[in-house]
Design a protein around this motif. Structure first.
Motif, PDB file in Angstrom:
ATOM      1  N   ARG A   1     -32.475  -4.615   5.151  1.00 47.72           N
ATOM      2  CA  ARG A   1     -33.444  -4.195   4.032  1.00 47.72           C
ATOM      3  C   ARG A   1     -34.504  -5.342   3.621  1.00 47.72           C
ATOM      4  N   GLY A   2     -34.009  -6.445   3.590  1.00 46.46           N
ATOM      5  CA  GLY A   2     -35.016  -7.871   3.496  1.00 46.46           C
ATOM      6  C   GLY A   2     -34.399  -8.609   2.223  1.00 46.46           C
ATOM      7  N   PHE A   3     -35.158  -9.235   1.639  1.00 45.43           N
ATOM      8  CA  PHE A   3     -34.815 -10.121   0.629  1.00 45.43           C
ATOM      9  C   PHE A   3     -34.776  -9.500  -0.705  1.00 45.43           C
ATOM     10  N   ILE A   4     -33.757  -9.743  -1.601  1.00 47.08           N
ATOM     11  CA  ILE A   4     -33.682  -9.013  -2.653  1.00 47.08           C
ATOM     12  C   ILE A   4     -33.286  -9.880  -3.874  1.00 47.08           C
ATOM     13  N   GLU A   5     -33.768 -10.150  -5.118  1.00 44.90           N
ATOM     14  CA  GLU A   5     -33.685 -11.063  -6.228  1.00 44.90           C
ATOM     15  C   GLU A   5     -32.835 -10.213  -7.005  1.00 44.90           C
ATOM     16  N   MET A   6     -31.365 -10.994  -7.244  1.00 48.58           N
ATOM     17  CA  MET A   6     -30.506 -10.340  -8.017  1.00 48.58           C
ATOM     18  C   MET A   6     -30.101 -11.323  -9.269  1.00 48.58           C
ATOM     19  N   LYS A   7     -29.836 -10.742 -10.486  1.00 49.12           N
ATOM     20  CA  LYS A   7     -29.945 -11.460 -11.659  1.00 49.12           C
ATOM     21  C   LYS A   7     -28.758 -12.160 -11.605  1.00 49.12           C
ATOM     22  N   GLY A   8     -28.772 -13.481 -11.835  1.00 46.47           N
ATOM     23  CA  GLY A   8     -27.446 -14.324 -11.815  1.00 46.47           C
ATOM     24  C   GLY A   8     -26.983 -14.866 -10.458  1.00 46.47           C
ATOM     25  N   ILE A   9     -27.505 -14.297  -9.356  1.00 47.23           N
ATOM     26  CA  ILE A   9     -27.153 -14.413  -8.086  1.00 47.23           C
ATOM     27  C   ILE A   9     -28.200 -15.394  -7.494  1.00 47.23           C
ATOM     28  N   GLY A  10     -29.595 -14.728  -7.499  1.00 49.58           N
ATOM     29  CA  GLY A  10     -30.687 -15.428  -6.678  1.00 49.58           C
ATOM     30  C   GLY A  10     -30.949 -14.309  -5.660  1.00 49.58           C
ATOM     31  N   THR A  11     -31.576 -14.996  -4.612  1.00 46.66           N
ATOM     32  CA  THR A  11     -32.455 -14.222  -3.550  1.00 46.66           C
ATOM     33  C   THR A  11     -31.183 -13.912  -2.263  1.00 46.66           C
ATOM     34  N   GLN A  12     -31.022 -12.604  -2.200  1.00 50.51           N
ATOM     35  CA  GLN A  12     -29.994 -12.423  -1.012  1.00 50.51           C
ATOM     36  C   GLN A  12     -30.449 -11.387  -0.075  1.00 50.51           C
ATOM     37  N   THR A  13     -30.224 -11.699   1.225  1.00 51.50           N
ATOM     38  CA  THR A  13     -30.597 -10.944   2.344  1.00 51.50           C
ATOM     39  C   THR A  13     -29.455  -9.633   2.360  1.00 51.50           C
ATOM     40  N   THR A  14     -30.122  -8.409   2.318  1.00 56.39           N
ATOM     41  CA  THR A  14     -29.241  -7.446   2.108  1.00 56.39           C
ATOM     42  C   THR A  14     -29.737  -6.295   3.241  1.00 56.39           C
ATOM     43  N   TYR A  15     -28.707  -5.101   3.416  1.00 52.82           N
ATOM     44  CA  TYR A  15     -28.880  -4.205   4.412  1.00 52.82           C
ATOM     45  C   TYR A  15     -28.613  -3.005   3.822  1.00 52.82           C
ATOM     46  N   TRP A  16     -28.849  -1.945   4.731  1.00 52.30           N
ATOM     47  CA  TRP A  16     -28.627  -0.528   4.652  1.00 52.30           C
ATOM     48  C   TRP A  16     -27.538  -0.326   5.466  1.00 52.30           C
ATOM     49  N   LEU A  17     -26.406   0.422   5.163  1.00 52.08           N
ATOM     50  CA  LEU A  17     -25.603   0.985   6.113  1.00 52.08           C
ATOM     51  C   LEU A  17     -25.966   2.374   6.381  1.00 52.08           C
ATOM     52  N   THR A  18     -26.139   2.768   7.813  1.00 50.23           N
ATOM     53  CA  THR A  18     -26.669   4.016   8.106  1.00 50.23           C
ATOM     54  C   THR A  18     -25.676   5.023   8.808  1.00 50.23           C
ATOM     55  N   GLY A  19     -24.689   4.569   9.264  1.00 53.60           N
ATOM     56  CA  GLY A  19     -23.977   5.378   9.974  1.00 53.60           C
ATOM     57  C   GLY A  19     -22.731   4.550  10.830  1.00 53.60           C
ATOM     58  N   LYS A  20     -21.946   5.334  11.653  1.00 60.84           N
ATOM     59  CA  LYS A  20     -20.834   4.679  12.462  1.00 60.84           C
ATOM     60  C   LYS A  20     -20.552   5.593  13.619  1.00 60.84           C
ATOM     61  N   SER A  21     -20.474   4.946  14.865  1.00 58.68           N
ATOM     62  CA  SER A  21     -20.152   5.821  16.012  1.00 58.68           C
ATOM     63  C   SER A  21     -19.021   6.757  15.951  1.00 58.68           C
ATOM     64  N   ASN A  22     -19.193   7.879  16.434  1.00 61.46           N
ATOM     65  CA  ASN A  22     -18.171   8.981  16.244  1.00 61.46           C
ATOM     66  C   ASN A  22     -17.811   9.288  14.982  1.00 61.46           C
ATOM     67  N   PHE A  23     -18.772   9.096  13.729  1.00 59.16           N
ATOM     68  CA  PHE A  23     -18.735   9.528  12.435  1.00 59.16           C
ATOM     69  C   PHE A  23     -19.598  10.789  12.543  1.00 59.16           C
ATOM     70  N   ASP A  24     -19.037  12.029  12.776  1.00 55.02           N
ATOM     71  CA  ASP A  24     -19.800  13.287  12.874  1.00 55.02           C
ATOM     72  C   ASP A  24     -19.930  13.959  11.739  1.00 55.02           C
ATOM     73  N   LYS A  25     -19.794  13.706  10.489  1.00 54.19           N
ATOM     74  CA  LYS A  25     -19.923  14.197   9.391  1.00 54.19           C
ATOM     75  C   LYS A  25     -21.532  14.109   8.819  1.00 54.19           C
ATOM     76  N   PRO A  26     -22.131  15.050   8.390  1.00 55.70           N
ATOM     77  CA  PRO A  26     -23.718  15.090   7.910  1.00 55.70           C
ATOM     78  C   PRO A  26     -23.961  14.126   6.852  1.00 55.70           C
ATOM     79  N   LEU A  27     -24.705  13.425   7.096  1.00 55.30           N
ATOM     80  CA  LEU A  27     -25.340  12.309   6.053  1.00 55.30           C
ATOM     81  C   LEU A  27     -26.557  12.935   5.598  1.00 55.30           C
TER      82      LEU A  27
END
Length: 325
Positions: A287-313
């Protein structure tokens, strides 16, 4: 004589009856001697005793002794059935009580509480914590009655509870529309905690995309999810309605990941991504760098799926029905 026999002792009392003192009753004397035998194998059981008494009574069935033995035997049989029935009922009630207690606190903690032992706080070096809430819950509550809000949350979280039972996770609590789950405690599960939470999050996201609000069927309910891994302390707080609570920066950070996330997305920290990389099969994007209150700048990610996970998202593009705060 009866009291002396009952008292027992090293040299138990046994009445001695001369046969000459009981003329015409040799059968009864024999029965008495058999019943008082020091060798248990020589003593007659109930059925044999009834036959011996009947024989001593010359075959007649209506003697006082016969009636007494019969009543005692009937009472003993009925008492055994009653005890068995009450024991079964007690076992069922205990099972229900245990199930209710295990819904409030972890089973390992419940056993300590049942034994009257204190539950000491425990430190966990590495766990994964999941937070979620409903996007636009404030607007949704404004257009619903309190009863409808309760029914909505009950329907949704009953669905969630059924799903998380398939994973090695522990539901910590629900506060309003917030849903909190952890893995890696109170039973440690090695390095599997991040994978359990990540797969569970994908499963919940898939399930909520098909969820229908009873009083607002045209509205699409959407989740905002945050996940973070790290150390925390867990313990039981309170005596009345005890709660198993988590404390530490990991809890606060996981909550920040949820609040700074977006609808239909699973917002994940770098520490959790590191664990998922070790497990493999998980798909994510930066996702990129996100400023979080009381924590500071964090590198964050989006979880989008998993191999063999066949349920619709759900697709992130489907935001036209999102309820906005």
């Amino acid at each position: 004589i009866v009291e002396l026999v009952k008292n027992g002792g090293k040299k138990p009392f046994r009445p001695q009856v001369e046969r000459s003192s009981a003329p015409g009753m040799p059968h009864l004397l024999y029965i008495m001697e058999r019943c008082l035998s020091e060798n248990a194998n020589h003593r007659p059981d109930t059925q044999m005793l009834m036959r011996m008494l009947r024989s001593a009574n010359y075959g007649r069935h209506a003697s006082i002794m016969d009636n007494m033995v019969f009543m005692l035997e009937t009472y003993a049989n009925n008492l055994e059935d009653l005890v068995a029935q009450r024991t079964m009922q007690l076992t069922e009630e205990k099972k229900k009580t245990d199930e209710l207690l295990h819904r409030m606190v972890p089973p390992s903690v419940a056993e300590h509480l049942k034994c009257g032992k204190s539950v000491e706080p425990e430190s966990f070096d590495d766990v994964t914590i999941f937070f979620s809430d409903i996007v636009g819950f404030t607007s949704l509550s404004a257009m619903s009655t309190p009863m409808q809000v309760v029914m909505l949350l009950n329907d949704l979280y009953s669905l969630f509870d059924g799903i998380i039972s398939s994973y090695d996770v522990y539901k910590v609590e629900t506060i309003g529309d917030a849903y909190m789950v952890a893995s890696g405690l109170p039973i440690r599960n090695g390095n599997r905690h991040a994978g359990e939470i990540a797969t569970m999050a994908l499963d919940l996201l898939s399930a909520v995309s098909k969820f229908t609000i009873r009083h607002l069927p045209h509205k699409v309910l959407q989740l905002r999810i945050g996940i973070h891994s790290g150390a925390c302390v867990a313990g039981v707080v309170g005596l009345t309605m005890p709660r198993y609570c988590l404390f530490g920066d990991t809890v606060n950070t996981a909550s920040r990941y949820e609040s700074t996330g977006e609808a239909l997305r699973i917002h994940v920290s770098l520490t959790t991504i590191t664990h998922l990389d070790e497990l493999g099969d998980y798909k994510y994007g930066k996702r990129g760098f996100i400023e979080m209150k009381g924590i500071g700048t964090q590198t964050t990610y989006w979880l989008t799926g998993k191999s063999n996970f066949d349920k619709p998202l759900p697709r992130v593009e489907d935001v036209n029905s999102v309820l906005v705060d």
